[in-house]
Design a protein around this motif. Structure first.
Motif, PDB file in Angstrom:
ATOM      1  N   ALA A 204       0.827  -1.212   0.000  1.00 46.90           N
ATOM      2  CA  ALA A 204       0.000   0.000   0.000  1.00 46.90           C
ATOM      3  C   ALA A 204       0.860   1.260   0.000  1.00 46.90           C
ATOM      4  N   ARG A 205       0.444   2.219  -0.789  1.00 48.81           N
ATOM      5  CA  ARG A 205       1.125   3.511  -0.831  1.00 48.81           C
ATOM      6  C   ARG A 205       0.112   4.621  -0.782  1.00 48.81           C
ATOM      7  N   PHE A 206       0.510   5.726  -0.159  1.00 52.48           N
ATOM      8  CA  PHE A 206      -0.370   6.886  -0.181  1.00 52.48           C
ATOM      9  C   PHE A 206      -0.561   7.303  -1.636  1.00 52.48           C
ATOM     10  N   PHE A 207      -1.801   7.617  -2.004  1.00 52.54           N
ATOM     11  CA  PHE A 207      -2.051   7.977  -3.393  1.00 52.54           C
ATOM     12  C   PHE A 207      -2.461   9.439  -3.540  1.00 52.54           C
ATOM     13  N   THR A 208      -3.560   9.816  -2.889  1.00 53.32           N
ATOM     14  CA  THR A 208      -3.989  11.218  -3.007  1.00 53.32           C
ATOM     15  C   THR A 208      -4.963  11.597  -1.894  1.00 53.32           C
ATOM     16  N   THR A 209      -5.075  12.883  -1.653  1.00 53.80           N
ATOM     17  CA  THR A 209      -6.044  13.424  -0.699  1.00 53.80           C
ATOM     18  C   THR A 209      -7.067  14.253  -1.463  1.00 53.80           C
ATOM     19  N   VAL A 210      -8.325  14.062  -1.115  1.00 53.27           N
ATOM     20  CA  VAL A 210      -9.390  14.747  -1.845  1.00 53.27           C
ATOM     21  C   VAL A 210     -10.268  15.535  -0.877  1.00 53.27           C
ATOM     22  N   ASN A 211     -10.546  16.765  -1.244  1.00 55.82           N
ATOM     23  CA  ASN A 211     -11.413  17.576  -0.397  1.00 55.82           C
ATOM     24  C   ASN A 211     -12.672  18.020  -1.142  1.00 55.82           C
ATOM     25  N   HIS A 212     -12.729  17.675  -2.411  1.00 58.61           N
ATOM     26  CA  HIS A 212     -13.908  18.010  -3.219  1.00 58.61           C
ATOM     27  C   HIS A 212     -14.189  16.838  -4.150  1.00 58.61           C
TER      28      HIS A 212
ATOM     29  N   PRO B 186      -9.654  13.631  18.392  1.00 59.73           N
ATOM     30  CA  PRO B 186     -10.619  13.266  17.341  1.00 59.73           C
ATOM     31  C   PRO B 186     -10.582  14.285  16.199  1.00 59.73           C
ATOM     32  N   GLY B 187     -10.943  13.851  15.033  1.00 61.76           N
ATOM     33  CA  GLY B 187     -11.026  14.762  13.895  1.00 61.76           C
ATOM     34  C   GLY B 187      -9.723  14.873  13.129  1.00 61.76           C
ATOM     35  N   ARG B 188      -8.839  13.904  13.296  1.00 59.86           N
ATOM     36  CA  ARG B 188      -7.532  13.987  12.643  1.00 59.86           C
ATOM     37  C   ARG B 188      -7.653  13.861  11.127  1.00 59.86           C
ATOM     38  N   THR B 189      -8.443  12.907  10.687  1.00 59.67           N
ATOM     39  CA  THR B 189      -8.593  12.715   9.247  1.00 59.67           C
ATOM     40  C   THR B 189      -9.726  13.616   8.769  1.00 59.67           C
ATOM     41  N   GLN B 190      -9.366  14.615   7.971  1.00 62.30           N
ATOM     42  CA  GLN B 190     -10.383  15.595   7.588  1.00 62.30           C
ATOM     43  C   GLN B 190     -10.762  15.523   6.119  1.00 62.30           C
ATOM     44  N   HIS B 191      -9.968  14.815   5.360  1.00 61.43           N
ATOM     45  CA  HIS B 191     -10.251  14.709   3.933  1.00 61.43           C
ATOM     46  C   HIS B 191     -10.380  13.235   3.562  1.00 61.43           C
ATOM     47  N   ILE B 192     -10.688  12.972   2.308  1.00 57.92           N
ATOM     48  CA  ILE B 192     -10.742  11.587   1.844  1.00 57.92           C
ATOM     49  C   ILE B 192      -9.349  11.214   1.352  1.00 57.92           C
ATOM     50  N   ASN B 193      -8.735  10.247   2.027  1.00 60.00           N
ATOM     51  CA  ASN B 193      -7.376   9.847   1.660  1.00 60.00           C
ATOM     52  C   ASN B 193      -7.396   8.492   0.953  1.00 60.00           C
ATOM     53  N   PHE B 194      -6.754   8.444  -0.200  1.00 62.39           N
ATOM     54  CA  PHE B 194      -6.683   7.211  -0.977  1.00 62.39           C
ATOM     55  C   PHE B 194      -5.315   6.566  -0.847  1.00 62.39           C
ATOM     56  N   PHE B 195      -5.327   5.237  -0.639  1.00 60.09           N
ATOM     57  CA  PHE B 195      -4.094   4.465  -0.608  1.00 60.09           C
ATOM     58  C   PHE B 195      -4.172   3.428  -1.728  1.00 60.09           C
ATOM     59  N   ASP B 196      -3.129   3.400  -2.517  1.00 58.05           N
ATOM     60  CA  ASP B 196      -3.079   2.520  -3.682  1.00 58.05           C
ATOM     61  C   ASP B 196      -2.546   1.151  -3.265  1.00 58.05           C
ATOM     62  N   LEU B 197      -3.317   0.108  -3.556  1.00 53.30           N
ATOM     63  CA  LEU B 197      -2.884  -1.253  -3.201  1.00 53.30           C
ATOM     64  C   LEU B 197      -2.235  -1.966  -4.377  1.00 53.30           C
ATOM     65  N   GLY B 198      -2.159  -1.285  -5.517  1.00 53.28           N
ATOM     66  CA  GLY B 198      -1.715  -1.957  -6.744  1.00 53.28           C
ATOM     67  C   GLY B 198      -2.905  -2.674  -7.359  1.00 53.28           C
ATOM     68  N   GLN B 199      -2.742  -3.200  -8.536  1.00 54.59           N
ATOM     69  CA  GLN B 199      -3.798  -3.930  -9.245  1.00 54.59           C
ATOM     70  C   GLN B 199      -5.098  -3.128  -9.355  1.00 54.59           C
TER      71      GLN B 199
ATOM     72  N   VAL C 286      -9.612   3.506   1.191  1.00 54.96           N
ATOM     73  CA  VAL C 286      -9.986   4.900   1.357  1.00 54.96           C
ATOM     74  C   VAL C 286     -10.256   5.198   2.829  1.00 54.96           C
ATOM     75  N   ASP C 287      -9.528   6.172   3.352  1.00 52.62           N
ATOM     76  CA  ASP C 287      -9.693   6.591   4.754  1.00 52.62           C
ATOM     77  C   ASP C 287     -10.590   7.827   4.768  1.00 52.62           C
ATOM     78  N   LEU C 288     -11.735   7.702   5.430  1.00 55.60           N
ATOM     79  CA  LEU C 288     -12.721   8.788   5.407  1.00 55.60           C
ATOM     80  C   LEU C 288     -12.710   9.576   6.719  1.00 55.60           C
ATOM     81  N   PRO C 289     -13.148  10.826   6.691  1.00 57.51           N
ATOM     82  CA  PRO C 289     -13.254  11.602   7.930  1.00 57.51           C
ATOM     83  C   PRO C 289     -14.250  10.937   8.873  1.00 57.51           C
ATOM     84  N   GLY C 290     -13.957  10.992  10.157  1.00 63.75           N
ATOM     85  CA  GLY C 290     -14.859  10.406  11.143  1.00 63.75           C
ATOM     86  C   GLY C 290     -16.067  11.292  11.401  1.00 63.75           C
ATOM     87  N   TYR C 291     -17.153  10.691  11.845  1.00 65.73           N
ATOM     88  CA  TYR C 291     -18.332  11.481  12.219  1.00 65.73           C
ATOM     89  C   TYR C 291     -18.480  11.520  13.734  1.00 65.73           C
TER      90      TYR C 291
END
Ligand SMILES: Nc1nc2c(ncn2[C@@H]2O[C@H](COP(=O)(O)OP(=O)(O)OP(=O)(O)O)[C@@H](O)[C@H]2O)c(=O)[nH]1
Ligand SMILES: [Mg+2]
Length: 213
Positions: free
Chosen positions: A7-15, A56-69, A74-79
């Motif tokens: 797994a590698r960090f791929f991108t962070t998305v806020n929109h 709490p609230g550390r993950t604020q954006h949608i973070n994508f991790f690439d697993l290959g293939q 996807v790590d999502l913000p907590g509610y």
């Protein structure tokens, strides 16, 4: 070699407009501080792939991790984190809700709940909200290391009982710190990727509910 090994960090998305092209992905959701980012690190056998915090609230954006293939985690913000300004919270809820409802490449959801406080109101809201997509949910009862073996079995049985009428939901115990329950998650996720589960789910015809925030 596991599917999470590279797994590698791929991108962070806020929109939503910035979401990467649709491949196959599974997402981690749950209350803030439930242990989503820790679970990603444990599964990927890394210490700081996803950011973990006591606050709490550390993950604020949608973070994508690439697993290959062409597969992503996807790590999502907590509610459920009360301390954020309303405008920020509203943005998260909007982003999260739209992502969960419209993302065609989302094949399954890993719902993380602190095993000491499972199935709180907002977790139920999430379950009901996501149910309309027809896609499967696998629940991790996290921080299981905080419970005795007997308490673990008790909470597992009680959550299973409460979700008896939800055949698309499966449940297990998990501890990111002690790395327990990893093989079970791998098996589940591997199954989803292999089957392309949910990809065949029909277009969401249900009324959109309101999401936890
Ligand atoms: N004892 C124990 N603590 C854990 C475990 N998993 C996470 N934690 C702790 O719980 C806190 C929150 O963990 P995170 O992984 O950042 O939680 P999160 O769900 O990503 O939180 P947000 O990004 O705020 O939504 C941190 O202090 C972690 O060290 C676990 O399995 N056992
Ligand atoms: Mg996080």
């Amino acid at each position: 070699m596991t599917i999470f090994q590279n797994a590698r960090f791929f991108t962070t998305v806020n929109h939503l407009k910035d979401l990467p092209p649709t491949r196959a992905e599974i997402a981690f959701v749950g209350r803030s501080n439930a242990g989503k980012s820790s679970a990603i690190n444990a599964l990927c056998n890394r210490t700081r792939l996803a950011f973990v915090s006591k606050t709490p609230g550390r993950t604020q954006h949608i973070n994508f991790f690439d697993l290959g293939q062409e597969r992503y985690l996807v790590d999502l913000p907590g509610y459920g984190y009360a301390e954020v300004p309303e405008a920020v919270r509203a943005h998260w809820v909007e982003l999260l809700g739209q992502y969960l409802q419209s993302r065609t490449s989302l094949i399954g959801l890993l719902l993380i709940m602190d095993s000491r406080r499972p199935l709180r109101d907002l977790d139920w809201k999430m379950i009901e909200f996501f149910r309309e997509t027809g896609r499967p949910v696998h629940i991790l009862l996290s921080k299981a290391d905080k419970l005795s073996r007997q308490e673990q079995q008790k909470v597992l049985a009680s959550v299973k009982k409460e979700l008896h009428d939800y055949p698309q939901i499966s449940i297990q115990l998990f501890s990111g710190s002690k790395k327990t329950g990893i093989a079970e998650v791998e098996q589940q996720v591997q199954g989803w990727f292999a089957a392309g589960a949910g990809a065949a789910a029909e277009e969401n015809g249900g009324e959109a509910g309101t999401l936890p925030g």
